[in-house]
Design a protein around this motif. Structure first.
Motif, PDB file in Angstrom:
ATOM      1  N   SER A  65       1.869 -17.337 -29.571  1.00 62.28           N
ATOM      2  CA  SER A  65       1.299 -16.305 -30.448  1.00 62.28           C
ATOM      3  C   SER A  65       0.527 -15.256 -29.642  1.00 62.28           C
ATOM      4  CB  SER A  65       0.372 -16.942 -31.494  1.00 62.28           C
ATOM      5  OG  SER A  65      -0.726 -17.574 -30.860  1.00 62.28           O
ATOM      6  N   CYS A 211       6.294 -16.420 -35.349  1.00 64.60           N
ATOM      7  CA  CYS A 211       5.948 -15.811 -36.641  1.00 64.60           C
ATOM      8  C   CYS A 211       4.505 -15.297 -36.645  1.00 64.60           C
ATOM      9  CB  CYS A 211       6.151 -16.823 -37.772  1.00 64.60           C
ATOM     10  SG  CYS A 211       7.879 -17.263 -38.021  1.00 64.60           S
ATOM     11  N   MET A 212       3.596 -16.029 -36.010  1.00 65.61           N
ATOM     12  CA  MET A 212       2.201 -15.583 -35.900  1.00 65.61           C
ATOM     13  C   MET A 212       2.110 -14.279 -35.114  1.00 65.61           C
ATOM     14  SD  MET A 212      -0.495 -18.675 -35.208  1.00 65.61           S
ATOM     15  CE  MET A 212      -1.839 -17.616 -34.719  1.00 65.61           C
ATOM     16  N   LEU A 215       3.048 -11.025 -36.996  1.00 63.48           N
ATOM     17  CA  LEU A 215       2.158 -10.532 -38.053  1.00 63.48           C
ATOM     18  C   LEU A 215       1.004  -9.722 -37.452  1.00 63.48           C
ATOM     19  CD1 LEU A 215       2.006 -13.782 -40.199  1.00 63.48           C
ATOM     20  CD2 LEU A 215       2.994 -11.597 -40.951  1.00 63.48           C
ATOM     21  N   LYS A 219      -4.437 -10.270 -40.039  1.00 57.36           N
ATOM     22  CA  LYS A 219      -3.981 -11.251 -41.034  1.00 57.36           C
ATOM     23  C   LYS A 219      -4.012 -12.685 -40.502  1.00 57.36           C
ATOM     24  CE  LYS A 219      -1.149  -8.433 -44.072  1.00 57.36           C
ATOM     25  NZ  LYS A 219       0.123  -8.326 -44.800  1.00 57.36           N
ATOM     26  N   VAL A 220      -3.912 -12.829 -39.180  1.00 57.20           N
ATOM     27  CA  VAL A 220      -3.871 -14.182 -38.616  1.00 57.20           C
ATOM     28  C   VAL A 220      -5.080 -14.476 -37.708  1.00 57.20           C
ATOM     29  CG1 VAL A 220      -1.361 -14.461 -38.740  1.00 57.20           C
ATOM     30  CG2 VAL A 220      -2.376 -13.358 -36.735  1.00 57.20           C
TER      31      VAL A 220
END
Length: 465
Positions: A65, A211-212, A215, A219-220
């Protein structure tokens, strides 16, 4: 004692465990060792295993990430698998070279080898779809008829062989892309609770991390903070567990030897019977640890001298020897690679978990040596083509080997069957499998540290001294 480095303390624990095991067996205290000392060793392995899976998950998510360039992930993946494949093929080649030069299977009594050969031919005659590999037929020669005795196996050996054959048949019946299917979890909670499903945890962690990263940061942000925090907690757990490692290693090794035999004489007898095989295998494994890997890493990382390299990775090596498990050693391997060798967390969190499952250099070498040794023991002459089949099958089988003790025995059956040899022969080498498995795991873990360092070097993610 407090000022001694951790790897020295672990070495003292190992030696103390061996001394205690021989002392207790000679005094008839084996049951005491198994009942009151060995459980602490089992607790140690359990603690490392329950740390390993969540640490792998959070490390991978944290590392991936944090990548800004996703093309780097594909590049690292290609390099990782490429390096691991090269070292695995090299390990098998070393094994085949040694076993063909030393010929350990020919060093036993000639008459016993003829008996073994007759038993092999009888097995071929009773088994559908199998032919004698070298075209010879001693059964038809009257001068050998008096030497044939029907082979009898002990009940324990029969049970062990049946279990391993059942596990191997599952692997054999699977399709060519079964390993891809097995990588994808159907239930991530189930995968997290089973250390044999490490590849599924890795797949989930990579996908989750990608996926992290896709974004927006706001948001994460909370999730990222949680993942990084959890990762630090598990690393701290490793620190605390390793403070008591010398004691746990003492208990573990004392228990392993106590379970092998009731007296020191019996332990020596086990090794004496398979001495030529054990020496050949140990020679190959030591060659990989002390010559092959150091040459590779020195070629790429000039600042890392022979002595420095072993000083930095020795805690992981000693732990690998005592636990016989790449997975259980993984938390300590990650710590050694990041803190001592200077590999970035991005690289170590991606390469090492994959290595604990995919990289089985020691297992591959062992399979090559063991299969040819058992063929020599039964006077079966394997051709170059048949030995190349062993190389291919052992390489592919090693990828599927679970990172747990003695998983290589299951893969051994697959390799034996691939060249048309009796899978029950694994019972021959089973008595010395566990102690040799300890050294095989050291090879696997050393290979992991080398490959992660090479990937970090080529990616510019290595902090050199």
């Amino acid at each position: 004692m407090k000022k001694l480095p951790l790897h020295v303390k672990i070495m003292i624990g190992l030696l103390a465990g061996v001394i205690w095991a021989f002392l207790s067996s000679s005094l008839g205290w084996n049951q005491f060792t198994i009942d009151w000392i060995d459980p602490f060793g089992q607790i140690f392995i359990r603690m490392l295993k329950y740390i390993a899976v969540p640490l792998v998950l959070f490390s991978i998510i944290s590392g991936i990430s944090g990548l800004k360039d996703m093309s780097k992930l594909g590049r690292m993946g290609g390099k990782t698998l490429g390096f691991y494949m090269v070292t695995t093929v090299a390990a098998v080649a070393v094994g085949l070279l040694l076993v063909n030069v030393i010929k350990p299977g020919t060093l036993i009594d000639e008459e016993q080898r003829i008996r073994n050969r007759l038993q092999y031919e009888a097995w071929v005659a009773e088994t559908d779809g199998v032919e004698i590999l070298d075209g010879k037929n001693l059964m038809s020669d009257p001068q050998y008829s008096h030497l044939y005795e029907r082979e009898e196996m002990s009940e324990d050996d029969m049970k062990m062989v049946a279990e391993k054959q059942a596990a191997a048949s599952e692997n054999k019946d699977a399709g060519p892309l079964a390993f891809l299917v097995d990588m994808v979890p159907s239930n991530i909670v189930l995968s997290l609770s089973n250390d044999k499903l490490m590849l599924q945890v890795i797949f989930f962690g990579i996908f989750f991390g990608i996926c992290m990263a896709a974004l927006p940061g706001d948001k994460v942000a909370g999730l990222e903070s949680f993942v990084n925090g959890a990762n630090e907690v598990f690393l701290k757990m490793v620190d605390y567990v390793m403070k008591a490692a010398p004691f746990f290693v003492f208990c573990l090794l004392a228990g392993v030897i106590a379970k092998m035999a009731d007296t020191p004489a019996q332990v020596f007898e086990i090794f004496k019977g398979l001495a030529s095989y054990s020496v050949t295998l140990v020679a190959g494994l030591l060659f990989l640890i002390f010559i092959f890997y150091p040459i590779i890493i020195r070629s790429f990382v000039k600042s890392l001298t022979y002595r420095k390299f072993f000083q930095k990775v020795s805690p992981a090596q000693f732990l690998a020897f005592s636990t016989s498990s790449s997975a259980a050693t993984l938390p300590v391997t990650m710590e050694c690679v990041e803190d001592n060798l200077g590999v970035s967390k991005n690289v170590s969190s991606f390469v090492l978990p994959i290595g604990a499952t995919v990289n089985m250099d020691g297992t591959s070498l062992y399979q090559a040596v063991a299969v040819v040794f058992m063929a020599q023991l039964h006077m079966v002459d394997l051709t170059v083509a048949q030995q190349l089949t062993i190389v291919l099958t052992a390489t592919l089988a090693s990828i599927g080997s679970a990172a747990v003790p003695s998983a290589g025995l299951v893969m051994m059956i697959v390799v034996l069957q691939s060249v048309g040899l009796n899978p029950a022969w694994i019972a021959i080498i089973f008595p010395v499998d566990r102690p040799l498995d300890m050294l095989r795991t050291v090879v696997n873990v050393t290979g992991d540290t080398v490959v992660s360092t090479l990937v970090a070097k080529t990616e510019g993610e290595l902090k050199e001294d």
